[in-house]
Design a protein around this motif. Sequence first.
Motif, PDB file in Angstrom:
ATOM      1  N   SER A   5       0.851  -1.185   0.000  1.00 58.14           N
ATOM      2  CA  SER A   5       0.000   0.000   0.000  1.00 58.14           C
ATOM      3  C   SER A   5       0.888   1.237   0.000  1.00 58.14           C
ATOM      4  CB  SER A   5      -0.918   0.000   1.215  1.00 58.14           C
ATOM      5  OG  SER A   5      -0.155   0.081   2.392  1.00 58.14           O
ATOM      6  N   PHE A   6       0.293   2.377  -0.129  1.00 58.50           N
ATOM      7  CA  PHE A   6       1.064   3.612  -0.123  1.00 58.50           C
ATOM      8  C   PHE A   6       0.297   4.681   0.623  1.00 58.50           C
ATOM      9  CE2 PHE A   6      -1.554   3.633  -3.890  1.00 58.50           C
ATOM     10  CZ  PHE A   6      -2.084   4.904  -3.909  1.00 58.50           C
ATOM     11  N   THR A   7       1.009   5.705   1.019  1.00 56.53           N
ATOM     12  CA  THR A   7       0.438   6.838   1.721  1.00 56.53           C
ATOM     13  C   THR A   7       0.851   8.099   0.991  1.00 56.53           C
ATOM     14  OG1 THR A   7       0.589   5.677   3.828  1.00 56.53           O
ATOM     15  CG2 THR A   7       0.373   8.061   3.923  1.00 56.53           C
ATOM     16  N   LEU A   8      -0.087   8.996   0.780  1.00 61.53           N
ATOM     17  CA  LEU A   8       0.230  10.264   0.137  1.00 61.53           C
ATOM     18  C   LEU A   8       0.782  11.231   1.167  1.00 61.53           C
ATOM     19  CD1 LEU A   8      -2.946  10.709  -2.088  1.00 61.53           C
ATOM     20  CD2 LEU A   8      -0.714   9.848  -2.760  1.00 61.53           C
ATOM     21  N   CYS A   9       1.745  12.014   0.753  1.00 56.59           N
ATOM     22  CA  CYS A   9       2.303  13.032   1.637  1.00 56.59           C
ATOM     23  C   CYS A   9       2.751  14.214   0.784  1.00 56.59           C
ATOM     24  CB  CYS A   9       3.457  12.482   2.460  1.00 56.59           C
ATOM     25  SG  CYS A   9       4.884  12.043   1.470  1.00 56.59           S
ATOM     26  N   ASP A  10       3.019  15.304   1.450  1.00 58.28           N
ATOM     27  CA  ASP A  10       3.525  16.484   0.768  1.00 58.28           C
ATOM     28  C   ASP A  10       5.024  16.300   0.575  1.00 58.28           C
ATOM     29  OD1 ASP A  10       3.855  19.103  -0.213  1.00 58.28           O
ATOM     30  OD2 ASP A  10       4.258  19.840   1.805  1.00 58.28           O
ATOM     31  N   GLY A  11       5.460  16.175  -0.668  1.00 59.73           N
ATOM     32  CA  GLY A  11       6.852  15.900  -0.980  1.00 59.73           C
ATOM     33  C   GLY A  11       7.802  16.972  -0.488  1.00 59.73           C
ATOM     34  N   LEU A  12       7.418  18.234  -0.631  1.00 65.47           N
ATOM     35  CA  LEU A  12       8.296  19.315  -0.188  1.00 65.47           C
ATOM     36  C   LEU A  12       8.500  19.250   1.319  1.00 65.47           C
ATOM     37  CD1 LEU A  12       9.954  21.862  -0.682  1.00 65.47           C
ATOM     38  CD2 LEU A  12       7.832  23.177  -0.498  1.00 65.47           C
ATOM     39  N   THR A  13       7.419  19.072   2.068  1.00 64.48           N
ATOM     40  CA  THR A  13       7.530  18.997   3.522  1.00 64.48           C
ATOM     41  C   THR A  13       8.380  17.804   3.933  1.00 64.48           C
ATOM     42  OG1 THR A  13       5.381  20.076   3.792  1.00 64.48           O
ATOM     43  CG2 THR A  13       6.220  18.866   5.682  1.00 64.48           C
ATOM     44  N   LEU A  14       8.193  16.674   3.274  1.00 66.44           N
ATOM     45  CA  LEU A  14       8.989  15.488   3.570  1.00 66.44           C
ATOM     46  C   LEU A  14      10.480  15.756   3.340  1.00 66.44           C
ATOM     47  CD1 LEU A  14       9.203  12.481   4.282  1.00 66.44           C
ATOM     48  CD2 LEU A  14       8.788  11.991   1.866  1.00 66.44           C
ATOM     49  N   ALA A  15      10.812  16.365   2.207  1.00 65.07           N
ATOM     50  CA  ALA A  15      12.214  16.665   1.897  1.00 65.07           C
ATOM     51  C   ALA A  15      12.796  17.666   2.893  1.00 65.07           C
ATOM     52  CB  ALA A  15      12.330  17.200   0.475  1.00 65.07           C
ATOM     53  N   LEU A  16      12.046  18.700   3.217  1.00 60.97           N
ATOM     54  CA  LEU A  16      12.537  19.714   4.157  1.00 60.97           C
ATOM     55  C   LEU A  16      12.797  19.099   5.533  1.00 60.97           C
ATOM     56  CD1 LEU A  16      10.209  22.694   3.185  1.00 60.97           C
ATOM     57  CD2 LEU A  16      12.635  22.402   2.586  1.00 60.97           C
ATOM     58  N   GLN A  17      11.871  18.257   5.997  1.00 60.60           N
ATOM     59  CA  GLN A  17      12.051  17.629   7.301  1.00 60.60           C
ATOM     60  C   GLN A  17      13.240  16.671   7.288  1.00 60.60           C
ATOM     61  OE1 GLN A  17       8.111  16.038   7.964  1.00 60.60           O
ATOM     62  NE2 GLN A  17       7.458  17.881   9.040  1.00 60.60           N
ATOM     63  N   ALA A  18      13.441  15.969   6.182  1.00 58.87           N
ATOM     64  CA  ALA A  18      14.585  15.060   6.069  1.00 58.87           C
ATOM     65  C   ALA A  18      15.895  15.837   6.141  1.00 58.87           C
ATOM     66  CB  ALA A  18      14.501  14.270   4.768  1.00 58.87           C
ATOM     67  N   ILE A  19      15.950  16.959   5.453  1.00 55.83           N
ATOM     68  CA  ILE A  19      17.164  17.790   5.468  1.00 55.83           C
ATOM     69  C   ILE A  19      17.423  18.338   6.863  1.00 55.83           C
ATOM     70  CG2 ILE A  19      18.127  19.978   4.659  1.00 55.83           C
ATOM     71  CD1 ILE A  19      16.774  19.337   1.922  1.00 55.83           C
ATOM     72  N   LEU A  20      16.383  18.842   7.498  1.00 56.56           N
ATOM     73  CA  LEU A  20      16.566  19.449   8.823  1.00 56.56           C
ATOM     74  C   LEU A  20      16.930  18.422   9.888  1.00 56.56           C
ATOM     75  CD1 LEU A  20      13.712  22.074   8.730  1.00 56.56           C
ATOM     76  CD2 LEU A  20      16.174  22.494   8.691  1.00 56.56           C
ATOM     77  N   ALA A  21      16.423  17.215   9.771  1.00 53.79           N
ATOM     78  CA  ALA A  21      16.687  16.185  10.773  1.00 53.79           C
ATOM     79  C   ALA A  21      17.892  15.320  10.411  1.00 53.79           C
ATOM     80  CB  ALA A  21      15.457  15.299  10.937  1.00 53.79           C
ATOM     81  N   ASP A  22      18.409  15.488   9.200  1.00 55.69           N
ATOM     82  CA  ASP A  22      19.446  14.584   8.686  1.00 55.69           C
ATOM     83  C   ASP A  22      19.015  13.132   8.870  1.00 55.69           C
ATOM     84  OD1 ASP A  22      21.287  16.277   7.564  1.00 55.69           O
ATOM     85  OD2 ASP A  22      22.509  16.447   9.365  1.00 55.69           O
ATOM     86  N   SER A  23      17.724  12.897   8.666  1.00 54.71           N
ATOM     87  CA  SER A  23      17.140  11.568   8.822  1.00 54.71           C
ATOM     88  C   SER A  23      16.250  11.315   7.620  1.00 54.71           C
ATOM     89  CB  SER A  23      16.318  11.511  10.114  1.00 54.71           C
ATOM     90  OG  SER A  23      15.618  10.303  10.183  1.00 54.71           O
ATOM     91  N   PHE A  24      16.545  10.272   6.899  1.00 56.36           N
ATOM     92  CA  PHE A  24      15.808   9.989   5.677  1.00 56.36           C
ATOM     93  C   PHE A  24      14.843   8.836   5.934  1.00 56.36           C
ATOM     94  CE2 PHE A  24      19.710  12.120   4.793  1.00 56.36           C
ATOM     95  CZ  PHE A  24      19.276  13.177   4.032  1.00 56.36           C
ATOM     96  N   VAL A  25      13.917   9.095   6.867  1.00 61.68           N
ATOM     97  CA  VAL A  25      12.923   8.125   7.296  1.00 61.68           C
ATOM     98  C   VAL A  25      11.545   8.731   7.084  1.00 61.68           C
ATOM     99  CG1 VAL A  25      12.035   6.853   9.287  1.00 61.68           C
ATOM    100  CG2 VAL A  25      14.496   7.155   9.009  1.00 61.68           C
ATOM    101  N   ALA A  26      10.638   7.930   6.533  1.00 60.74           N
ATOM    102  CA  ALA A  26       9.252   8.355   6.354  1.00 60.74           C
ATOM    103  C   ALA A  26       8.347   7.228   6.816  1.00 60.74           C
ATOM    104  CB  ALA A  26       8.968   8.702   4.899  1.00 60.74           C
ATOM    105  N   LEU A  27       7.381   7.556   7.634  1.00 61.58           N
ATOM    106  CA  LEU A  27       6.440   6.576   8.176  1.00 61.58           C
ATOM    107  C   LEU A  27       7.177   5.418   8.865  1.00 61.58           C
ATOM    108  CD1 LEU A  27       3.971   6.516   5.173  1.00 61.58           C
ATOM    109  CD2 LEU A  27       3.682   7.705   7.348  1.00 61.58           C
ATOM    110  N   GLY A  28       8.261   5.744   9.546  1.00 60.30           N
ATOM    111  CA  GLY A  28       9.005   4.758  10.298  1.00 60.30           C
ATOM    112  C   GLY A  28       9.938   3.877   9.492  1.00 60.30           C
ATOM    113  N   GLN A  29      10.070   4.146   8.198  1.00 59.19           N
ATOM    114  CA  GLN A  29      10.952   3.326   7.369  1.00 59.19           C
ATOM    115  C   GLN A  29      11.962   4.205   6.647  1.00 59.19           C
ATOM    116  OE1 GLN A  29       8.916   0.717   4.738  1.00 59.19           O
ATOM    117  NE2 GLN A  29       7.652  -0.171   6.337  1.00 59.19           N
TER     118      GLN A  29
END
Length: 127
Positions: A5-29
């Motif tokens: 299955s998949f989950t929709l998310c805002d790509g920009l927000t996901l990328a920004l949060q990944a950059i700020l956290a230096d963590s490339f995790v989404a939905l626990g994976q």
Amino acid sequence: LPDGSFTLCDGLTLALQAILADSFVALGQKLEIAEISRLDKHLKRCKFNRFCLQPYLQLFDETDEAIEARSAIRWQAHEKLAAVRRIQMTRRECTKRLGSGTSDAASTGQSSAQRRPPLHSKCIVKL
């Protein structure tokens, strides 16, 4: 997701949060390279090239230039995420007012034909 299955998310927000956290995790994976590539493709299509993750990942060597470049990108990401959140909050408030029938136009006595149309749902992003 593991079950296909998949989950929709805002790509920009996901990328920004990944950059700020230096963590490339989404939905626990952890994001796979293919997922990062798809996200980068989406960001480029939306003209957010400076927040693509693959070039950012290449800056993880410890040279002074890489550290400085990473710091600059993180600052830009911080500023952009703050702006995105302000926009989202404003849209949520407008949507609530329009949904409750207490829009500014209604309070000034304007007819429904003179009121602004509601925001398109594709503009509203849930976090």
